[in-house]
Design an enzyme around this catalytic site. Structure first.
Site, PDB file in Angstrom:
ATOM      1  CE  LYS A 189      24.622  12.401  88.483  1.00 56.83           C
ATOM      2  NZ  LYS A 189      24.736  11.661  89.707  1.00 56.83           N
TER       3      LYS A 189
HETATM    4  C1  LIG Z   1      25.633  11.177  90.864  1.00 60.13           C
HETATM    5  C2  LIG Z   1      26.454   9.941  90.886  1.00 60.13           C
HETATM    6  C3  LIG Z   1      26.373   8.995  91.916  1.00 60.13           C
HETATM    7  C4  LIG Z   1      25.625   9.228  93.181  1.00 60.13           C
HETATM    8  O1  LIG Z   1      24.313   9.533  92.962  1.00 60.13           O
HETATM    9  P1  LIG Z   1      23.404  10.041  94.181  1.00 60.13           P
HETATM   10  O2  LIG Z   1      22.026   9.768  93.663  1.00 60.13           O
HETATM   11  O3  LIG Z   1      23.685  11.488  94.330  1.00 60.13           O
HETATM   12  O4  LIG Z   1      23.746   9.249  95.378  1.00 60.13           O
HETATM   13  C5  LIG Z   1      27.082   7.813  91.796  1.00 60.13           C
HETATM   14  N1  LIG Z   1      27.864   7.582  90.727  1.00 60.13           N
HETATM   15  C6  LIG Z   1      27.988   8.477  89.726  1.00 60.13           C
HETATM   16  C7  LIG Z   1      28.856   8.154  88.563  1.00 60.13           C
HETATM   17  C8  LIG Z   1      27.307   9.694  89.794  1.00 60.13           C
HETATM   18  O5  LIG Z   1      27.475  10.606  88.832  1.00 60.13           O
END
Ligand SMILES: *Cc1c(COP(=O)(O)O)cnc(C)c1O
Length: 388
Positions: A189
């Protein structure tokens, strides 16, 4: 030739020093860096409260609970998202449904939402919480969703996992319109703590509920006690919570990353703008630009335009992977998953998300990506499209 990944974290010496400092400090968890990270994140996003959690999935789970989602609730989200946006409702025993996307933005369609709400109002099946997703970092239409929320009485939980640093109608995502917004700091991210997440809200009472749910439902605040404290050791569990804490090491990394968020963001914008130019003449639909909002550019997702080329998505994808380009696909519609089909969903239920998925490819995009790497991505993609 070296592999070009679809995403890659950028870790500097400052990040490493910050984590080492945390490692040498008195606290590895529940120390002062977590609250400092929360305060800095809240300030940067112009919001009253930020509650750090072990990952965004945990954040979505406890935000659902704090917003009142339970076994009798209905929750709606976008089918064009990661599994967690829907799973969080099921963790609470609620039922889940989806609202189809707008093919232009790939975010939840306001028209589809309004229609579905009208029908639900007639049949007494209105949702308790709606979870819009800022797909690829492009902010969803929160102002319109807020107007519908006020009309129909649901709460808004924004899945802003892709959107740290994005802005909408002149304000940072996570500061306005939603009751709570959830960010992810997973390694792919925009800002990372390896694993981690943050929930933002302007509602202090909601933030306090999130703090309790993050740590076993337990309080040490004497003003919150239901019984008279028996001594300084005394604590009370008042609700069923979890251990969804972020460690000090992760918070130190997050705080350090946050300090160069503008430059991380700017590097993504430059690459996205450059993709727009380099791909303009190809038979593709590129990410839409909306003048009233700025994407965080977590993803650069293209669609192969079947009206203008014979090229098949699977062939283009395979050729790019063979050329060591780390392309990806975001997302297989959640309701197509075997688990969700067993709940009664089927292909055809949300045609716009399905149509988008059939043609979609996410191209590599990350802050330290070079123009040379980007040129290679474009050249391989061009060849694959022309050869068809
Ligand atoms: C990455 C992601 C999540 C989950 O994030 P984590 O931190 O890995 O639990 C939830 N929603 C979306 C749209 C994502 O891209």
């Amino acid at each position: 030739m070296e592999l070009i990944p679809y995403s890659c974290q950028q870790i500097t010496d400052e990040d490493i020093d910050a984590v080492v400092l945390a490692l040498r400090s008195e606290y590895l968890t529940q120390g002062p860096i977590g609250p400092a990270f929360e305060a800095a994140f809240a300030k940067r996003h112009q919001v009253e409260n930020a509650v750090a959690v072990s990952n965004a999935t945990a954040g979505l789970h406890i935000a659902c609970l704090a917003l009142g989602v339970g076994p009798d609730s209905r929750v709606w989200t976008s089918p064009n998202t990661f599994l967690a946006s829907a799973n969080c409702a099921l963790y609470c025993g609620a039922s889940i449904d989806f609202v189809d996307i707008d093919p232009a933005t790939r975010n939840m369609s306001i028209g589809a939402l309004a229609t579905k709400l009208e029908l639900a109002a007639d049949s007494g099946t209105l949702p308790c919480v709606v979870i819009p997703v800022d797909f690829a970092g492009l902010p969803a239409d929160l102002k319109e969703i807020r107007a519908l929320a006020d009309k129909y009485g649901f709460r808004i939980l924004q899945d802003a996992s892709h959107a740290a640093g994005a802005s909408y109608l002149g304000a940072p995502v996570g500061s306005k319109y939603a009751d709570a917004s959830v960010f992810s700091f997973h390694a792919v991210k925009v800002v990372t703590t390896a694993e981690g997440g943050m929930v933002t809200t302007n509602d202090r009472a909601l933030a306090r509920k999130l703090e309790l749910l993050r740590a076993h439902g337990m309080t040490r605040e004497t003003t919150e006690m239901e019984h008279a404290p028996e001594g300084a050791w005394y604590y009370e569990q008042q609700t069923l919570g979890f251990n969804y804490r972020l460690t000090e090491l992760q918070a130190a990394l997050g705080l350090s990353q946050l300090q160069r968020m503008e430059s991380l963001q700017q590097q993504r914008v430059v690459m996205a703008d450059r993709y727009d130019q380099l791909l303009a003449d190809l038979p593709l639909s590129l990410p839409v630009r909306q003048h009233d909002r700025a994407s965080a550019w977590h993803l650069y997702a293209i669609e192969i335009d079947a009206d203008r080329t014979q090229a098949q998505r699977a062939d283009v994808f395979r050729q790019m992977r063979e050329a060591k380009i780390g392309v990806n696909v975001h997302y297989i519609p959640v309701h197509w998953q075997p688990y969700y089909r067993r709940l009664g969903f089927k292909p055809g239920d949300f045609p716009a998300a399905e149509q988008y998925y059939r043609q979609a490819i996410s191209l590599p995009l990350f802050p330290s990506m070079t123009k040379l790497q980007q040129d290679r991505v474009v050249s391989v993609l061009r060849q694959a499209l022309v050869a068809a």
